[in-house]
Write an enzyme that holds these catalytic residues in place. Structure first.
Site, PDB file in Angstrom:
ATOM      1  N   GLN A   1      -6.397  -1.726 -10.358  1.00  0.00           N
ATOM      2  CA  GLN A   1      -5.507  -1.065  -9.436  1.00  0.00           C
ATOM      3  C   GLN A   1      -5.663   0.194  -9.392  1.00  0.00           C
ATOM      4  OE1 GLN A   1      -2.965  -3.608  -8.388  1.00  0.00           O
ATOM      5  NE2 GLN A   1      -4.779  -4.497  -8.983  1.00  0.00           N
TER       6      GLN A   1
ATOM      7  N   ARG B   1       1.837   0.083  -9.233  1.00  0.00           N
ATOM      8  CA  ARG B   1       1.065   0.960  -8.666  1.00  0.00           C
ATOM      9  C   ARG B   1       0.053   0.159  -7.524  1.00  0.00           C
ATOM     10  NH1 ARG B   1      -0.528   4.103 -11.916  1.00  0.00           N
ATOM     11  NH2 ARG B   1      -2.157   5.197 -10.964  1.00  0.00           N
TER      12      ARG B   1
ATOM     13  N   ALA C   1       6.298  -4.972  -6.094  1.00  0.00           N
ATOM     14  CA  ALA C   1       4.823  -5.107  -6.317  1.00  0.00           C
ATOM     15  C   ALA C   1       3.962  -4.216  -5.695  1.00  0.00           C
ATOM     16  CB  ALA C   1       4.621  -6.666  -6.222  1.00  0.00           C
ATOM     17  N   HIS C   2       2.628  -4.454  -6.029  1.00  0.00           N
ATOM     18  CA  HIS C   2       1.574  -3.556  -5.475  1.00  0.00           C
ATOM     19  C   HIS C   2       1.629  -3.324  -3.890  1.00  0.00           C
ATOM     20  CE1 HIS C   2      -1.615  -6.576  -6.249  1.00  0.00           C
ATOM     21  NE2 HIS C   2      -0.693  -7.118  -5.416  1.00  0.00           N
ATOM     22  N   ASN C   3       1.468  -2.387  -3.595  1.00  0.00           N
ATOM     23  CA  ASN C   3       1.175  -1.835  -2.190  1.00  0.00           C
ATOM     24  C   ASN C   3       2.452  -2.518  -1.192  1.00  0.00           C
ATOM     25  OD1 ASN C   3      -1.800  -2.907  -3.121  1.00  0.00           O
ATOM     26  ND2 ASN C   3      -1.641  -0.928  -1.853  1.00  0.00           N
TER      27      ASN C   3
END
Length: 340
Positions: free
Chosen positions: A194, A214, A235-237
């Site tokens: 990540q 991240r 969650a990511h993004n």
């Protein structure tokens, strides 16, 4: 530790076919949308195929089928997503090397209050008049704006950026790894490094026991004015737009985009890679399975996602299904008697 890699050695590691120049040196990895010259990218989701025409990436990891439609330089592999997962660790190590070249003590103004047993990493900056509680962990290269209030036992990972007037309640975790995995041929899983971080705007409040992951490549974004209740997972993004509020137990899956001024009631969940436009209200325990393009109120529960007014009508009908089914059976019996 190296900070760039040749296409030839990457291809050898991934068992990839090189189509294009093999003498280029690649210094980063990014999405098709955000990649620049000198970056490696990949295409694993057909929904992003159109970005192949626009990307500035120097090399793209592609399947055999997609490579035939691409005019640029590429690495051809059997499984682009798994290849991306494997090579992501090379670039993660390269980034760590760059950051360790120079490390300076954190900048902490005299107006900042810090509780017992708190740790603040190198190159971090804490804004004026901030209050940092006890047992807080703040990693390296973190920036926190003025007048922040970080309660006890909060963990803020490396590279996170937080704006002014932030309030983060106890036991929340900001910047932990996103849940990114690619399946190997033997059924086991390859963890995806990540490489992004978390960017939080001004006047954001985050409740207790929340987790904001991240980004895999670019940052997860929480825009100014967002308010989050306790026990929320981002969650990511994912991107959460300005002044959106979320009640407890909400969850937003990876790469989803939530617009401005939205209201999410308790236990709303959003699946990955969907977009919710501005000024949307989502009622409690709704599962958002598709993009919402028009402002309004939406619900699901035991039904597919729909406008709340229609959902209420269908929910009322749902409670009548048994009696309606019995009536249909009686009508069928009556119809058979009449025919005889």
């Amino acid at each position: 530790m190296r900070t760039s890699f040749t296409v030839e050695e990457i291809a050898q590691f991934l068992d990839a076919e090189i189509r294009g120049s093999s003498v280029k040196s690649l210094k980063g990895i990014n999405s098709l949308k955000d990649a620049k010259k000198g970056d490696l990218s990949f295409l694993a989701n057909k929904n992003y195929s159109a970005l192949l025409k626009e990307t500035e990436a120097s090399f793209v990891i592609l399947s055999q089928a997609d490579a035939g439609k691409y005019d640029g330089d590429c690495l051809v592999v059997k499984d682009p997503y798994l290849a991306y997962a494997r090579i992501s660790h090379w670039f993660a190590a390269a980034r760590k090397t760059k950051k360790k070249i120079s490390g300076e003590p954190a900048i902490i103004p005299g107006s900042v209050q810090i509780g017992a047993n708190t740790c603040i990493g190198l190159n971090s900056v804490i804004g004026e008049d901030s209050i940092i509680g006890s047992n807080v962990s703040i990693g390296e290269n973190v920036t926190i704006g003025e007048k922040a209030q970080i309660f006890s036992n909060v963990s803020i990972y490396n590279d996170v950026v937080i704006g002014k007037n932030a309030v983060i309640h106890s036991n929340s975790v900001i910047g932990s790894d996103g849940f990114g995995m690619a399946r190997r041929d033997d059924g086991s899983w390859e963890k995806i490094a990540q490489l992004g971080s978390v960017s939080i705007g001004d006047n954001v409040e985050i409740g207790a026991c929340c987790t904001i992951d991240r980004g895999a490549l670019s940052d997860t974004e929480i825009h100014s004015g967002v308010k989050m209740d306790n026990h929320i997972q981002i969650a990511h993004n994912a991107i959460i737009g300005e002044n959106t509020v979320m009640a407890a137990y909400c969850g937003v899956a990876g790469s989803s985009v939530i617009g401005k001024n939205c209201i999410f009631a308790g236990d709303v969940c959003v699946v990955g890679h969907v977009k919710v436009c501005d000024n949307v209200m989502v009622t409690a325990r709704t599962l958002v399975t598709k993009s919402i393009k028009e402002p309004g109120s939406y619900s699901s529960g035991t039904t597919p996602l729909m406008n709340t007014q229609n959902w209420r009508k269908n929910t009322a009908r749902f409670s009548q299904l048994d009696s309606m089914a019995r009536s249909i059976v009686e009508l069928q019996k009556s119809s058979k008697l009449i025919k005889h």
